[in-house]
Design a protein around this motif. Structure first.
Motif, PDB file in Angstrom:
ATOM      1  N   VAL A  45      13.232  -6.942  -6.537  1.00 10.10           N
ATOM      2  CA  VAL A  45      12.167  -6.494  -7.437  1.00 10.10           C
ATOM      3  C   VAL A  45      11.108  -7.588  -7.587  1.00 10.10           C
ATOM      4  O   VAL A  45       9.905  -7.314  -7.525  1.00 10.10           O
ATOM      5  N   ILE A  46      11.517  -8.824  -7.772  1.00 10.37           N
ATOM      6  CA  ILE A  46      10.576  -9.940  -7.954  1.00 10.37           C
ATOM      7  C   ILE A  46       9.722 -10.140  -6.700  1.00 10.37           C
ATOM      8  O   ILE A  46       8.491 -10.259  -6.776  1.00 10.37           O
ATOM      9  N   SER A  47      10.344 -10.168  -5.540  1.00 13.95           N
ATOM     10  CA  SER A  47       9.595 -10.370  -4.293  1.00 13.95           C
ATOM     11  C   SER A  47       8.638  -9.217  -4.032  1.00 13.95           C
ATOM     12  O   SER A  47       7.485  -9.421  -3.626  1.00 13.95           O
ATOM     13  N   CYS A  48       9.092  -7.992  -4.282  1.00 14.67           N
ATOM     14  CA  CYS A  48       8.250  -6.811  -4.069  1.00 14.67           C
ATOM     15  C   CYS A  48       7.089  -6.782  -5.065  1.00 14.67           C
ATOM     16  O   CYS A  48       5.966  -6.423  -4.701  1.00 14.67           O
ATOM     17  N   ALA A  49       7.335  -7.157  -6.316  1.00 13.26           N
ATOM     18  CA  ALA A  49       6.272  -7.184  -7.329  1.00 13.26           C
ATOM     19  C   ALA A  49       5.211  -8.215  -6.970  1.00 13.26           C
ATOM     20  O   ALA A  49       4.011  -7.984  -7.182  1.00 13.26           O
ATOM     21  N   SER A  50       5.614  -9.333  -6.424  1.00 10.66           N
ATOM     22  CA  SER A  50       4.655 -10.350  -6.010  1.00 10.66           C
ATOM     23  C   SER A  50       3.740  -9.814  -4.909  1.00 10.66           C
ATOM     24  O   SER A  50       2.527 -10.035  -4.924  1.00 10.66           O
ATOM     25  N   LEU A  51       4.303  -9.083  -3.958  1.00  6.81           N
ATOM     26  CA  LEU A  51       3.489  -8.481  -2.901  1.00  6.81           C
ATOM     27  C   LEU A  51       2.535  -7.425  -3.457  1.00  6.81           C
ATOM     28  O   LEU A  51       1.390  -7.321  -3.024  1.00  6.81           O
ATOM     29  N   ALA A  52       3.016  -6.638  -4.412  1.00  7.45           N
ATOM     30  CA  ALA A  52       2.167  -5.604  -5.015  1.00  7.45           C
ATOM     31  C   ALA A  52       1.002  -6.229  -5.770  1.00  7.45           C
ATOM     32  O   ALA A  52      -0.123  -5.709  -5.729  1.00  7.45           O
ATOM     33  N   SER A  93       0.386  -1.866  -4.508  1.00  9.12           N
ATOM     34  CA  SER A  93       1.775  -1.426  -4.504  1.00  9.12           C
ATOM     35  C   SER A  93       2.493  -2.025  -3.313  1.00  9.12           C
ATOM     36  O   SER A  93       1.868  -2.492  -2.360  1.00  9.12           O
ATOM     37  N   ALA A  94       3.813  -2.007  -3.393  1.00  9.53           N
ATOM     38  CA  ALA A  94       4.637  -2.511  -2.298  1.00  9.53           C
ATOM     39  C   ALA A  94       5.975  -1.790  -2.308  1.00  9.53           C
ATOM     40  O   ALA A  94       6.451  -1.350  -3.357  1.00  9.53           O
ATOM     41  N   TYR A  95       6.553  -1.684  -1.124  1.00  7.36           N
ATOM     42  CA  TYR A  95       7.869  -1.079  -0.943  1.00  7.36           C
ATOM     43  C   TYR A  95       8.729  -2.102  -0.225  1.00  7.36           C
ATOM     44  O   TYR A  95       8.270  -2.765   0.716  1.00  7.36           O
ATOM     45  N   VAL A 141      13.314  -0.637  -3.271  1.00  4.04           N
ATOM     46  CA  VAL A 141      12.498  -0.817  -4.473  1.00  4.04           C
ATOM     47  C   VAL A 141      11.051  -0.477  -4.145  1.00  4.04           C
ATOM     48  O   VAL A 141      10.559  -0.803  -3.056  1.00  4.04           O
ATOM     49  N   ILE A 142      10.373   0.153  -5.101  1.00  8.60           N
ATOM     50  CA  ILE A 142       8.937   0.376  -4.990  1.00  8.60           C
ATOM     51  C   ILE A 142       8.283  -0.149  -6.269  1.00  8.60           C
ATOM     52  O   ILE A 142       8.804   0.067  -7.360  1.00  8.60           O
ATOM     53  N   VAL A 143       7.198  -0.883  -6.107  1.00 12.15           N
ATOM     54  CA  VAL A 143       6.498  -1.488  -7.249  1.00 12.15           C
ATOM     55  C   VAL A 143       5.033  -1.074  -7.211  1.00 12.15           C
ATOM     56  O   VAL A 143       4.392  -1.129  -6.150  1.00 12.15           O
ATOM     57  N   SER A 144       4.520  -0.652  -8.363  1.00  8.27           N
ATOM     58  CA  SER A 144       3.109  -0.276  -8.502  1.00  8.27           C
ATOM     59  C   SER A 144       2.452  -1.183  -9.532  1.00  8.27           C
ATOM     60  O   SER A 144       3.051  -1.482 -10.563  1.00  8.27           O
ATOM     61  N   VAL A 145       1.231  -1.597  -9.248  1.00  5.73           N
ATOM     62  CA  VAL A 145       0.459  -2.451 -10.154  1.00  5.73           C
ATOM     63  C   VAL A 145      -0.798  -1.688 -10.565  1.00  5.73           C
ATOM     64  O   VAL A 145      -1.514  -1.156  -9.700  1.00  5.73           O
ATOM     65  N   PHE A 146      -1.029  -1.639 -11.864  1.00  3.20           N
ATOM     66  CA  PHE A 146      -2.228  -0.990 -12.407  1.00  3.20           C
ATOM     67  C   PHE A 146      -3.013  -2.015 -13.209  1.00  3.20           C
ATOM     68  O   PHE A 146      -2.454  -2.712 -14.043  1.00  3.20           O
ATOM     69  N   GLY A 147      -4.291  -2.096 -12.958  1.00  2.00           N
ATOM     70  CA  GLY A 147      -5.134  -3.022 -13.690  1.00  2.00           C
ATOM     71  C   GLY A 147      -5.759  -4.027 -12.756  1.00  2.00           C
ATOM     72  O   GLY A 147      -5.659  -3.891 -11.548  1.00  2.00           O
ATOM     73  N   PRO A 148      -6.424  -5.013 -13.302  1.00  3.90           N
ATOM     74  CA  PRO A 148      -6.575  -5.271 -14.730  1.00  3.90           C
ATOM     75  C   PRO A 148      -7.436  -4.202 -15.403  1.00  3.90           C
ATOM     76  O   PRO A 148      -8.419  -3.750 -14.838  1.00  3.90           O
ATOM     77  N   ARG A 149      -6.981  -3.808 -16.555  1.00  2.54           N
ATOM     78  CA  ARG A 149      -7.690  -2.815 -17.362  1.00  2.54           C
ATOM     79  C   ARG A 149      -7.914  -3.402 -18.747  1.00  2.54           C
ATOM     80  O   ARG A 149      -7.236  -4.347 -19.141  1.00  2.54           O
ATOM     81  N   GLU A 150      -8.853  -2.816 -19.480  1.00  2.00           N
ATOM     82  CA  GLU A 150      -9.171  -3.318 -20.811  1.00  2.00           C
ATOM     83  C   GLU A 150      -7.967  -3.151 -21.728  1.00  2.00           C
ATOM     84  O   GLU A 150      -7.326  -2.100 -21.738  1.00  2.00           O
ATOM     85  N   SER A 151      -7.675  -4.196 -22.492  1.00  5.34           N
ATOM     86  CA  SER A 151      -6.559  -4.125 -23.434  1.00  5.34           C
ATOM     87  C   SER A 151      -6.873  -3.161 -24.555  1.00  5.34           C
ATOM     88  O   SER A 151      -8.036  -2.871 -24.838  1.00  5.34           O
ATOM     89  N   LYS A 152      -5.839  -2.677 -25.203  1.00  6.89           N
ATOM     90  CA  LYS A 152      -6.020  -1.745 -26.321  1.00  6.89           C
ATOM     91  C   LYS A 152      -6.828  -2.410 -27.424  1.00  6.89           C
ATOM     92  O   LYS A 152      -6.720  -3.610 -27.654  1.00  6.89           O
ATOM     93  N   LYS A 153      -7.596  -1.590 -28.142  1.00  8.63           N
ATOM     94  CA  LYS A 153      -8.445  -2.143 -29.203  1.00  8.63           C
ATOM     95  C   LYS A 153      -7.620  -2.726 -30.330  1.00  8.63           C
ATOM     96  O   LYS A 153      -8.076  -3.585 -31.062  1.00  8.63           O
ATOM     97  N   GLY A 209       0.798  -1.220   0.000  1.00  9.93           N
ATOM     98  CA  GLY A 209       0.000   0.000   0.000  1.00  9.93           C
ATOM     99  C   GLY A 209       0.828   1.266   0.000  1.00  9.93           C
ATOM    100  O   GLY A 209       0.419   2.280   0.565  1.00  9.93           O
ATOM    101  N   ALA A 210       1.979   1.241  -0.633  1.00  9.37           N
ATOM    102  CA  ALA A 210       2.889   2.389  -0.620  1.00  9.37           C
ATOM    103  C   ALA A 210       2.459   3.501  -1.566  1.00  9.37           C
ATOM    104  O   ALA A 210       2.790   4.664  -1.351  1.00  9.37           O
ATOM    105  N   VAL A 211       1.729   3.174  -2.653  1.00 10.18           N
ATOM    106  CA  VAL A 211       1.305   4.164  -3.644  1.00 10.18           C
ATOM    107  C   VAL A 211      -0.226   4.173  -3.664  1.00 10.18           C
ATOM    108  O   VAL A 211      -0.842   3.166  -4.004  1.00 10.18           O
ATOM    109  N   ASN A 212      -0.828   5.307  -3.331  1.00 10.15           N
ATOM    110  CA  ASN A 212      -2.293   5.391  -3.242  1.00 10.15           C
ATOM    111  C   ASN A 212      -2.975   5.325  -4.605  1.00 10.15           C
ATOM    112  O   ASN A 212      -4.085   4.817  -4.718  1.00 10.15           O
ATOM    113  N   ALA A 213      -2.340   5.856  -5.652  1.00 12.95           N
ATOM    114  CA  ALA A 213      -2.980   5.920  -6.968  1.00 12.95           C
ATOM    115  C   ALA A 213      -2.990   4.580  -7.699  1.00 12.95           C
ATOM    116  O   ALA A 213      -3.689   4.425  -8.695  1.00 12.95           O
TER     117      ALA A 213
END
Length: 190
Positions: free
Chosen positions: A152-159, A58-60, A68-80, A50-54
């Motif tokens: 990076v891998i461990s932090c991304a998994s948490l995010a 996320s994880a730190y 390292v800080i990791v942010s995850v966005f999505g799932p979002r609709e893929s590009k047309k 929860g390190a990044v509100n937007a």
């Protein structure tokens, strides 16, 4: 009994073998790592979600001097422009701040780290659970103290877990040092 009387028969007896006692690997080492740790000590670790509100998740992480800080966005609709897919897509991007390395401009190959992060995470994420969508993972190495990719891998998994992405399990990573001495191999986990 064709032999002479009083002669002793020749028999095989193995010569006494001196047993060498092998000492434990760690007691043979008296060197200290550059960051002050002994050979068998791991880096001190700190993890926070929860390190990044937007971001959706996320994880730190701090492992020693690596931050390292990791942010995850999505799932979002893929590009047309993307073709229909029954499984979701995973996009990974690893980047370094300009001040992450002791010497500026001495960064590693970010594309290679991005590819390795993708390979590490794609097996754990259940991509079939979100068809026609994309999950973006952005990792930023703020300070490089060594062993960046495992952090990076461990932090991304948490995010990803913080974002609520369906995964079969968390992904943990480590780096291992293999040091060779004559007649012996030594290993240390970072």
């Amino acid at each position: 009994m064709a032999g002479a009387t009083g002669a002793t028969p020749t028999t095989y007896s193995p010569s006494p073998v001196s047993k060498t006692i092998k000492r434990p690997i760690f007691s043979e080492l008296d060197w200290v790592r550059p960051d002050g740790r002994a050979f068998h000590q791991c880096r001190p670790a700190f993890l926070k979600t929860g390190a990044v509100n937007a971001a959706a998740g996320s994880a730190y992480a701090e492992f020693g001097n690596t931050k390292v800080i990791v942010s995850v966005f999505g799932p979002r609709e893929s590009k047309k422009a993307m073709m229909y897919s029954d499984i979701g897509r995973l996009n990974c991007n690893v980047s370094y701040t300009t001040f992450a390395m002791p010497v500026r401009g001495q960064g590693s190959d970010h594309q290679e780290f991005s590819s390795m992060l993708h390979k590490a995470l794609e097996g754990a994420i259940i991509l079939e659970s979100f068809p026609k969508t994309t999950v973006d993972v952005f990792a930023l190495v703020m300070e490089s103290g060594g062993s960046d990719l495992p952090v990076v891998i461990s932090c991304a998994s948490l995010a990803l877990a913080d974002a609520g992405i369906m995964m079969s399990d968390l992904v943990a990573a480590a780096s291992v040092l293999s040091r060779w001495k004559p007649n012996d191999y030594l290993y240390a986990i970072s």
